[in-house]
Design an enzyme around this catalytic site. Structure first.
Site, mmCIF file in Angstrom:
data_model
loop_
_atom_site.group_PDB
_atom_site.id
_atom_site.type_symbol
_atom_site.label_atom_id
_atom_site.label_comp_id
_atom_site.label_asym_id
_atom_site.label_seq_id
_atom_site.Cartn_x
_atom_site.Cartn_y
_atom_site.Cartn_z
ATOM 1 N N ASP A 136 -6.908 1.059 4.401
ATOM 2 C CA ASP A 136 -5.732 1.287 3.551
ATOM 3 C C ASP A 136 -5.796 2.499 2.612
ATOM 4 O O ASP A 136 -5.403 2.402 1.440
ATOM 5 C CB ASP A 136 -5.448 0.030 2.707
ATOM 6 C CG ASP A 136 -5.144 -1.193 3.567
ATOM 7 O OD1 ASP A 136 -5.220 -1.083 4.792
ATOM 8 O OD2 ASP A 136 -4.839 -2.259 3.001
ATOM 9 N N ASP A 196 -1.770 -0.971 5.309
ATOM 10 C CA ASP A 196 -0.873 -1.987 4.803
ATOM 11 C C ASP A 196 0.513 -1.535 5.279
ATOM 12 O O ASP A 196 0.894 -0.375 5.043
ATOM 13 C CB ASP A 196 -0.971 -1.970 3.264
ATOM 14 C CG ASP A 196 -0.937 -3.348 2.649
ATOM 15 O OD1 ASP A 196 -1.298 -4.329 3.319
ATOM 16 O OD2 ASP A 196 -0.549 -3.446 1.461
ATOM 17 N N HIS A 207 4.085 -3.103 5.269
ATOM 18 C CA HIS A 207 4.943 -4.231 4.918
ATOM 19 C C HIS A 207 6.423 -3.994 5.228
ATOM 20 O O HIS A 207 6.929 -2.886 5.010
ATOM 21 C CB HIS A 207 4.841 -4.507 3.407
ATOM 22 C CG HIS A 207 3.495 -4.934 2.938
ATOM 23 N ND1 HIS A 207 2.708 -5.844 3.612
ATOM 24 C CD2 HIS A 207 2.777 -4.591 1.819
ATOM 25 C CE1 HIS A 207 1.593 -6.043 2.932
ATOM 26 N NE2 HIS A 207 1.589 -5.283 1.852
ATOM 27 N N SER A 231 4.628 -10.570 -0.728
ATOM 28 C CA SER A 231 3.715 -10.193 -1.813
ATOM 29 C C SER A 231 4.412 -9.383 -2.908
ATOM 30 O O SER A 231 3.807 -9.075 -3.934
ATOM 31 C CB SER A 231 2.534 -9.379 -1.265
ATOM 32 O OG SER A 231 2.925 -8.050 -0.961
ATOM 33 N N HIS A 256 5.159 -1.912 -2.229
ATOM 34 C CA HIS A 256 4.210 -0.863 -1.817
ATOM 35 C C HIS A 256 4.070 -0.853 -0.300
ATOM 36 O O HIS A 256 4.293 -1.868 0.362
ATOM 37 C CB HIS A 256 2.827 -1.112 -2.457
ATOM 38 C CG HIS A 256 2.200 -2.393 -1.986
ATOM 39 N ND1 HIS A 256 2.527 -3.612 -2.520
ATOM 40 C CD2 HIS A 256 1.301 -2.638 -1.005
ATOM 41 C CE1 HIS A 256 1.849 -4.561 -1.907
ATOM 42 N NE2 HIS A 256 1.100 -4.009 -0.965
ATOM 43 N N LYS A 268 -1.268 -3.958 9.284
ATOM 44 C CA LYS A 268 -1.373 -5.363 8.864
ATOM 45 C C LYS A 268 -0.360 -5.679 7.770
ATOM 46 O O LYS A 268 0.211 -4.765 7.175
ATOM 47 C CB LYS A 268 -2.791 -5.663 8.387
ATOM 48 C CG LYS A 268 -3.135 -4.864 7.156
ATOM 49 C CD LYS A 268 -4.520 -5.201 6.668
ATOM 50 C CE LYS A 268 -4.866 -4.328 5.493
ATOM 51 N NZ LYS A 268 -3.935 -4.474 4.359
ATOM 52 N N GLU A 274 1.041 -12.941 3.654
ATOM 53 C CA GLU A 274 0.163 -11.929 3.079
ATOM 54 C C GLU A 274 -1.030 -11.803 4.008
ATOM 55 O O GLU A 274 -1.458 -12.781 4.621
ATOM 56 C CB GLU A 274 -0.275 -12.349 1.660
ATOM 57 C CG GLU A 274 -1.241 -11.376 0.992
ATOM 58 C CD GLU A 274 -0.726 -9.928 0.894
ATOM 59 O OE1 GLU A 274 -0.526 -9.283 1.939
ATOM 60 O OE2 GLU A 274 -0.556 -9.440 -0.241
ATOM 61 N N ALA A 296 -8.502 -1.798 -1.228
ATOM 62 C CA ALA A 296 -9.211 -1.816 -2.493
ATOM 63 C C ALA A 296 -10.400 -2.771 -2.372
ATOM 64 O O ALA A 296 -10.309 -3.784 -1.698
ATOM 65 C CB ALA A 296 -8.264 -2.312 -3.595
ATOM 66 N N CYS A 346 -8.356 -5.808 0.045
ATOM 67 C CA CYS A 346 -8.402 -5.635 1.497
ATOM 68 C C CYS A 346 -9.783 -5.292 2.024
ATOM 69 O O CYS A 346 -10.150 -5.711 3.119
ATOM 70 C CB CYS A 346 -7.349 -4.633 1.930
ATOM 71 S SG CYS A 346 -5.690 -5.347 1.738
HETATM 72 C C1 VGL Z 1 -3.993 -4.327 -1.023
HETATM 73 C C2 VGL Z 1 -2.939 -5.337 -2.777
HETATM 74 C C3 VGL Z 1 -1.805 -5.525 -2.022
HETATM 75 C C4 VGL Z 1 -5.212 -3.631 -0.488
HETATM 76 C C5 VGL Z 1 -2.880 -4.504 -0.241
HETATM 77 O O1 VGL Z 1 -5.077 -2.831 0.461
HETATM 78 O O2 VGL Z 1 -6.313 -3.879 -1.027
HETATM 79 N N1 VGL Z 1 -4.016 -4.759 -2.283
HETATM 80 N N2 VGL Z 1 -1.788 -5.100 -0.746
HETATM 81 ZN ZN ZN Z 2 -0.029 -5.055 0.411
#
Ligand code: VGL
Ligand code: ZN
Length: 193
Positions: free
Chosen positions: A15, A57, A59, A65, A76, A101, A108, A136, A140
């Site tokens: 990500d 990510d 979405h 989420s 995001h 994903k 989620e 992060a 993830c």
């Molecule tokens: C993530 C928060 C929401 C990540 C993804 O990639 O760590 N964190 N969606």
């Molecule tokens: Zn996300």
């Protein structure tokens, strides 16, 4: 510890997208710092003939989420928006394998393995060792590492190529401890031979 990369190794970049970097909708503090380090890892994996995989990510606009739906996060990484693009300075190779994903509106998915074909792709390539970095650390990256361990992969956490959100101070440190406790090995660039 010296680790030699081979064809059974794969780099998994989690990500590293605009929305998780400086100026993005859900910017991870110092998230951009992973980019030059990951570029060095990419070079090493390419030289070793090892696969490079990038998760993203991805979405739908009505993702569960998002705060608009009572979730914890601002909107995001909405599919096909600039925020969902990979960081512009991340030198992904032309044969990178992209895994999307979090694509289901009502689910989620923090792990790159969840609801994706990541595992079958790795098996197809004969990969047994995965090297995980990106964003992060406390979401993830953590879930991808723990899922990889559960599925029987040897998992290396690229500790110089991850950054965390730290909603609560210390979350990232805790996440690293948990990954290591469950069997992940910490690795830094200089550990690669
Ligand atoms: C993530 C928060 C929401 C990540 C993804 O990639 O760590 N964190 N969606
Ligand atoms: Zn996300």
């Amino acid at each position: 510890m010296k680790v030699r990369l081979d064809k059974n190794s794969a780099l998994i970049i989690v990500d590293v997208q605009r929305d998780f970097c400086q100026g993005g909708a859900l910017a991870v503090p110092n998230g951009d710092e992973v980019v030059p380090v990951l570029n060095e890892y990419i070079e090493k994996f390419k030289s070793a003939g090892a696969a490079v995989i990038a998760t993203r990510d991805w979405h739908p606009r009505n993702h569960v989420s998002f705060r608009s739906r009572g979730g914890p996060w601002p909107e995001h990484c909405v599919q096909n928006t600039a925020g969902a693009e990979f960081h512009p300075r991340l030198n992904l190779p032309s044969d990178v394998i992209v895994v999307s994903k979090g694509t289901e509106p009502d689910k989620e998915a923090y792990s790159g393995f969840e609801g994706t074909d990541l595992e079958s792709k790795l098996r197809e390539l004969g990969v047994s060792k995965i090297f995980v970095g990106g964003l992060a650390t406390d979401y993830c990256v953590k879930h991808t590492v723990l899922d990889g361990l559960k599925r029987g992969f040897e998992v290396y956490l690229l500790e110089d190529a991850v950054r965390g959100v730290d909603v609560q101070k210390g979350d990232s440190e805790k996440a690293i401890e948990e990954m290591v406790k469950k069997g992940a090995k910490r690795l830094r660039l200089e550990d690669l031979s």
